[in-house]
Design a protein around this motif. Sequence first.
Motif, PDB file in Angstrom:
ATOM      1  N   MET A  54      -7.722   4.423   3.132  1.00  0.00           N
ATOM      2  CA  MET A  54      -8.436   3.301   2.515  1.00  0.00           C
ATOM      3  C   MET A  54      -7.476   2.311   1.849  1.00  0.00           C
ATOM      4  N   ILE A  55      -6.423   1.958   2.585  1.00  0.00           N
ATOM      5  CA  ILE A  55      -5.456   0.962   2.144  1.00  0.00           C
ATOM      6  C   ILE A  55      -5.192   0.004   3.298  1.00  0.00           C
ATOM      7  N   HIS A  56      -4.445  -1.046   3.049  1.00  0.00           N
ATOM      8  CA  HIS A  56      -4.119  -2.030   4.072  1.00  0.00           C
ATOM      9  C   HIS A  56      -3.021  -1.488   4.983  1.00  0.00           C
ATOM     10  N   PRO A  57      -3.073  -1.806   6.287  1.00  0.00           N
ATOM     11  CA  PRO A  57      -2.028  -1.352   7.207  1.00  0.00           C
ATOM     12  C   PRO A  57      -0.613  -1.768   6.784  1.00  0.00           C
ATOM     13  N   ASN A  58      -0.488  -2.922   6.145  1.00  0.00           N
ATOM     14  CA  ASN A  58       0.830  -3.351   5.660  1.00  0.00           C
ATOM     15  C   ASN A  58       1.364  -2.401   4.592  1.00  0.00           C
ATOM     16  N   MET A 105       2.657   9.966   4.923  1.00  0.00           N
ATOM     17  CA  MET A 105       3.288  10.242   6.177  1.00  0.00           C
ATOM     18  C   MET A 105       2.453  11.235   6.979  1.00  0.00           C
ATOM     19  N   ILE A 106       1.862  12.192   6.334  1.00  0.00           N
ATOM     20  CA  ILE A 106       1.018  13.162   7.030  1.00  0.00           C
ATOM     21  C   ILE A 106      -0.203  12.451   7.616  1.00  0.00           C
ATOM     22  N   ALA A 107      -0.766  11.514   6.875  1.00  0.00           N
ATOM     23  CA  ALA A 107      -1.906  10.738   7.389  1.00  0.00           C
ATOM     24  C   ALA A 107      -1.497   9.924   8.601  1.00  0.00           C
ATOM     25  N   PHE A 108      -0.283   9.402   8.603  1.00  0.00           N
ATOM     26  CA  PHE A 108       0.240   8.645   9.733  1.00  0.00           C
ATOM     27  C   PHE A 108       0.338   9.539  10.965  1.00  0.00           C
ATOM     28  N   ALA A 109       0.821  10.744  10.797  1.00  0.00           N
ATOM     29  CA  ALA A 109       0.917  11.694  11.910  1.00  0.00           C
ATOM     30  C   ALA A 109      -0.474  12.096  12.397  1.00  0.00           C
ATOM     31  N   GLU A 110      -1.370  12.377  11.468  1.00  0.00           N
ATOM     32  CA  GLU A 110      -2.730  12.771  11.835  1.00  0.00           C
ATOM     33  C   GLU A 110      -3.489  11.638  12.513  1.00  0.00           C
ATOM     34  N   ALA A 111      -3.080  10.402  12.242  1.00  0.00           N
ATOM     35  CA  ALA A 111      -3.731   9.227  12.833  1.00  0.00           C
ATOM     36  C   ALA A 111      -3.114   8.874  14.180  1.00  0.00           C
ATOM     37  N   GLY A 112      -2.315   9.752  14.740  1.00  0.00           N
ATOM     38  CA  GLY A 112      -1.720   9.499  16.041  1.00  0.00           C
ATOM     39  C   GLY A 112      -0.662   8.413  16.009  1.00  0.00           C
ATOM     40  N   LEU A 113       0.050   8.309  14.887  1.00  0.00           N
ATOM     41  CA  LEU A 113       1.119   7.327  14.680  1.00  0.00           C
ATOM     42  C   LEU A 113       0.595   5.891  14.709  1.00  0.00           C
ATOM     43  N   SER A 114      -0.643   5.734  14.305  1.00  0.00           N
ATOM     44  CA  SER A 114      -1.270   4.416  14.249  1.00  0.00           C
ATOM     45  C   SER A 114      -1.342   3.944  12.796  1.00  0.00           C
ATOM     46  N   VAL A 164      -2.982   1.360  11.695  1.00  0.00           N
ATOM     47  CA  VAL A 164      -4.366   0.974  11.394  1.00  0.00           C
ATOM     48  C   VAL A 164      -5.217   2.193  11.091  1.00  0.00           C
ATOM     49  N   ASN A 165      -5.112   3.223  11.922  1.00  0.00           N
ATOM     50  CA  ASN A 165      -5.918   4.429  11.695  1.00  0.00           C
ATOM     51  C   ASN A 165      -5.500   5.155  10.421  1.00  0.00           C
TER      52      ASN A 165
END
Length: 55
Positions: free
Chosen positions: A19-23, A1-10, A12-13
């Motif tokens: 290093m995993i699939h967006p799904n 979840m922290i990676a999701f926030a750091e990725a700008g809620l993307s 894909v990013n």
Amino acid sequence: MIAFAEAGLSLVNAAEALMIHPNTVAYRLGRWHKLTGSDPRTFTGLVRSAVGIAG
């Protein structure tokens, strides 16, 4: 979840950073929502979840 926030809620990013699939990111966020009741895909849910993790 922290990676999701750091990725700008993307998804894909976040997936690239982890290093995993967006799904997989989508599945894990959905699972978090199911287990905690906080939807990390919304601003309020993301903040609530991040504070819960850090607190």
